[in-house]
Design an enzyme around this catalytic site. Structure first.
Site, PDB file in Angstrom:
ATOM      1  N   GLU A  92       0.810  -1.222   0.000  1.00  0.00           N
ATOM      2  CA  GLU A  92       0.000   0.000   0.000  1.00  0.00           C
ATOM      3  C   GLU A  92       0.846   1.277   0.000  1.00  0.00           C
ATOM      4  OE1 GLU A  92      -2.846  -0.278   3.213  1.00  0.00           O
ATOM      5  OE2 GLU A  92      -4.117  -1.572   2.024  1.00  0.00           O
TER       6      GLU A  92
ATOM      7  N   GLU B 151      -6.445  -7.940  -0.144  1.00  0.00           N
ATOM      8  CA  GLU B 151      -6.799  -7.876   1.278  1.00  0.00           C
ATOM      9  C   GLU B 151      -8.251  -7.476   1.449  1.00  0.00           C
ATOM     10  OE1 GLU B 151      -4.583  -5.099   3.561  1.00  0.00           O
ATOM     11  OE2 GLU B 151      -2.642  -5.801   2.858  1.00  0.00           O
TER      12      GLU B 151
HETATM   13  C1  GAL Z   1      -4.217  -2.514   5.119  1.00  0.00           C
HETATM   14  C2  GAL Z   1      -2.774  -2.964   5.278  1.00  0.00           C
HETATM   15  C3  GAL Z   1      -2.644  -4.170   6.194  1.00  0.00           C
HETATM   16  C4  GAL Z   1      -3.458  -3.942   7.432  1.00  0.00           C
HETATM   17  C5  GAL Z   1      -4.890  -3.716   7.034  1.00  0.00           C
HETATM   18  C6  GAL Z   1      -5.821  -3.543   8.195  1.00  0.00           C
HETATM   19  O1  GAL Z   1      -4.290  -1.169   4.815  1.00  0.00           O
HETATM   20  O2  GAL Z   1      -2.208  -3.282   4.030  1.00  0.00           O
HETATM   21  O3  GAL Z   1      -1.297  -4.373   6.498  1.00  0.00           O
HETATM   22  O4  GAL Z   1      -2.949  -2.851   8.118  1.00  0.00           O
HETATM   23  O5  GAL Z   1      -4.960  -2.545   6.265  1.00  0.00           O
HETATM   24  O6  GAL Z   1      -7.133  -3.238   7.777  1.00  0.00           O
END
Ligand code: GAL
Length: 663
Positions: free
Chosen positions: A146, A297
């Protein structure tokens, strides 16, 4: 071409003892996890002391997962540089606009343009690529994590000199820059490139050109870092490379993916915001045309940190999300995270397994995703998303112009998602198109909120119109130049001649009691608007009340086989929604758009092409159930049964896969 549908999770085995890893693998098999993403924050485990790199733990874990049929996406660990790289080196750290120098900890604390960071990042990435790049079950790479999610532009001394170089490359001479930015205004005029400041804190607002260009400079630099890292990996590995991004970060996604192999996104939208989830699927499908995207994710239940949390998903929603993603062109649906964090700042975050090794509240939903994945896999692999006929241009660069010029908190992402939602909820199969995307195959193109319309974009859109497309331009499109200044030939520059109109005035319609009328529907008008005199065009939307009563806010002009429609203002409120829906439906009909259903709001139809046959994947997203009319008899691909023509009902979060039998 996709060979399998992936179902995955982010995994941090370096943080856990041996017995836990054994337990993790057992549960992964039970939950149907066939891919994990590892390593993105593990720099200090890989290189505890400078120069002492040991990757054996990661090689072993990849091999061990592979023995159980679990494949790996390997990450580069550059979002979390270790202490030996940062301690006593404030000059290497990220500096924010107020001049705060970041300390070690958290993430993204270093400046990604710092030469020492770049050197060390190149070394660790090369070593990882060498050690891991050829392991058979390393199926992909993720660069970093990110980019620019927690930080935006950096204001350190390294960035300052790169900024000056970038300006010199862009403008050539300082006179050109001064002229382009109108720099004599408030005596900003510069004598040399190295006098141009970074737009740090100043008593009042900075020059628009300075602010916007600094953002574009930062976009370019982070993409160059990605390019550099990808080139290192490619020397040792053939596995495709991606990065996990969103439309909230300070990057130009189109530029970022230019030299990567596939596109991925992260999403933590709650169920109530399912339109935003679909927005991402419809956009990410188009960053790498013809190549499936990954959801890298998403939470199996809720997002949380020490400071916040979202609402957990209702049962069934996760499955609806997964099926929608696979149907809209997703190759993978992956969770953050596998096992709840024991330490750090995200302990409360939803996960598949708890820190104490038990299934979480999301576990059964994950299993449901797995059975849906198995059920739809063969038909999804055999088909492709149908080419949409309706396109909406999305531009991260425009997002930068809005950041410079937010007026009353105008937010590009919010504006464009609301616009998208209207197209979605009216039942159109749609694409969100990056600015440089081809317009081939589309019939109706919307270009809202694009302050600066570049020459190449204009040329492509005009060709699209000449060949029969309907191009709806606006609102808030075309009013700024490349350098974020105002046109001096006409309010909307070259666009006006093409659209056959003259813009008489531009001003914010909010609070002016302006009412617009289009096709016998009236609605209040809002937003910074353009009022037209339809010189060589036809007035189709007229302002009935307010300070510009009698003038046009929607015009139409035929060109070649197609049409340019200018939309000068944003109809608002419930009446505005109705008017906008009318406009969308009217021009979709005009453009002969066929990929349209009467699906009820909250349910979607993702049409796919199965060797010339059409398959509808229908998913109820809002949990209220829904309906759609089948235009002909269909075959339910999941049960093999015949489905009658006419209304088809779906239960809450239900999905159906129907092959249409058109003859
Ligand atoms: C994303 C990030 C992850 C974790 C996640 C939590 O932005 O890539 O590492 O922090 O959010 O929601």
């Amino acid at each position: 071409m996709t060979k399998k549908l992936y179902h995955g999770a982010a995994y941090y085995p370096e943080l856990w003892p041996e017995e836990t890893i054994e337990e993790d693998i057992k549960y992964m098999l039970e939950a149907g996890i066939n891919v994990v993403r590892i390593g993105e924050f593990a720099w200090s485990s890989m290189e505890k002391e400078e120069g002492k790199i040991d990757l054996s733990f990661f090689v072993n874990i990849i091999n061990r997962l592979s023995e159980h049929g679990i494949e790996t996406v390997m990450c580069t660990p550059t979002p979390t540089p270790p202490i030996w790289l940062t301690h006593n080196h404030p000059e290497r750290m990220h500096v924010d606009q107020e001049g705060h120098v970041m300390v070690h900890g958290s993430r993204q604390h270093i400046c990604t343009n710092n030469p020492v960071f770049r050197e060390k990042a190149a070394i660790i990435t090369r070593e990882i690529a060498k050690a891991i790049g050829n392991l058979p079950d390393v199926i992909a790479w993720q660069l970093d994590n990110e980019f620019k999610c927690h930080v935006s532009e950096c204001y350190c001394e390294t960035c300052k000199s790169l900024w000056h170089q970038w300006l010199e490359e862009r403008y050539g001479t300082i006179d050109v820059l001064n002229e382009a930015w109108g720099a004599h205004i408030w005596s900003q005029h510069y004598g040399r490139f190295d006098q141009v400041p970074q737009p740090k804190v100043a008593p009042f607002l900075h020059n628009s050109s300075l602010k916007t260009m600094y953002q574009l400079f930062s976009f370019e630099k982070i993409a160059e870092f990605a390019d550099e890292q990808a080139a290192i990996i490619r020397k040792y590995s053939d596995a495709p490379i991606t990065h996990n991004s969103t439309t909230f970060f300070h990057v130009d996604n189109e530029r970022l993916y230019e030299n990567l192999d596939f596109a991925s996104f992260d999403t933590y939208a709650e169920k109530s915001n399912f339109a935003s989830y679909l927005f991402n699927c419809d956009l990410w499908r188009n960053f790498k045309a013809g190549r499936d995207f990954w959801i890298m994710e998403t939470s199996p239940s809720h997002a949380a940190s020490l400071a916040s949390h979202s609402a957990p998903h209702p049962n069934g929603y996760l499955m609806a999300e997964a099926v929608a993603a696979y149907a809209l062109g997703g190759e993978a649906f992956c969770y953050w995270l596998w096992r709840q964090q024991r330490t750090g700042c995200e302990q409360p975050h939803g996960s598949v397994l708890s820190a104490w090794g038990k299934p979480t509240v999301g576990f059964e939903n994950v299993k449901e995703v797995e059975s849906a994945r198995k059920e739809i896999e063969s038909i999804i692999l055999a088909s492709r998303p149908l080419q949409a006929e309706v396109g909406i241009t999305y531009s991260d660069r425009s997002r930068a112009y809005f950041k410079t010029e937010p007026h009353r908190d105008l937010d590009y992402r919010a504006l464009i998602s609301n616009f998208y939602e209207k197209v979605l909820s009216n039942g159109y199969h749609r694409d969100l198109l990056p600015e440089k995307a081809s317009l081939q195959g589309y019939k109706l193109l919307f270009t809202p909120f694009l302050h600066y319309v570049s020459k190449p974009y204009m040329e492509r859109a005009m060709k699209f119109v000449e060949e029969g497309g309907v191009w709806v331009v606006g609102p808030l499109t075309g009013g700024r130049t490349e350098n974020h200044t105002i046109h001096t030939n006409a309010a909307l520059g070259e666009l006006e001649e093409l659209a056959g109109i003259e813009t008489l005035f531009t001003y914010p319609m909010d609070g002016t009691a302006s009412i617009g009328e289009f096709l016998d529907t009236t609605a209040p008008l809002s937003l910074w608007s353009a009022v037209f005199d339809a010189k060589d065009a036809k007035t189709v939307g007229i302002i009935n009340e307010g300070i510009s009563a009698g003038h046009a806010f929607i015009t139409e002009k035929s060109r070649g086989k197609g049409k340019i429609v200018m939309l000068g203002s944003l109809p608002e409120g419930e009446a505005g929604d109705i008017l906008l829906s009318k406009l969308i439906n009217h021009y979709a009909e005009d453009a002969n758009v066929q990929l349209h259903t009467d699906v009820s709001k909250g349910t979607i139809v993702a049409p796919r092409d199965l060797n010339g046959d059409v398959v509808w994947v229908i998913v109820n997203m809002d949990g209220h159930g829904g309906t759609v009319t089948l235009p002909c008899i269909g075959i339910d691909s999941l049960t093999g049964g015949t489905v009658d023509k006419g209304i088809l009902k779906l239960n809450p979060f239900e999905y159906k896969v129907i092959k249409l039998k058109s003859n």
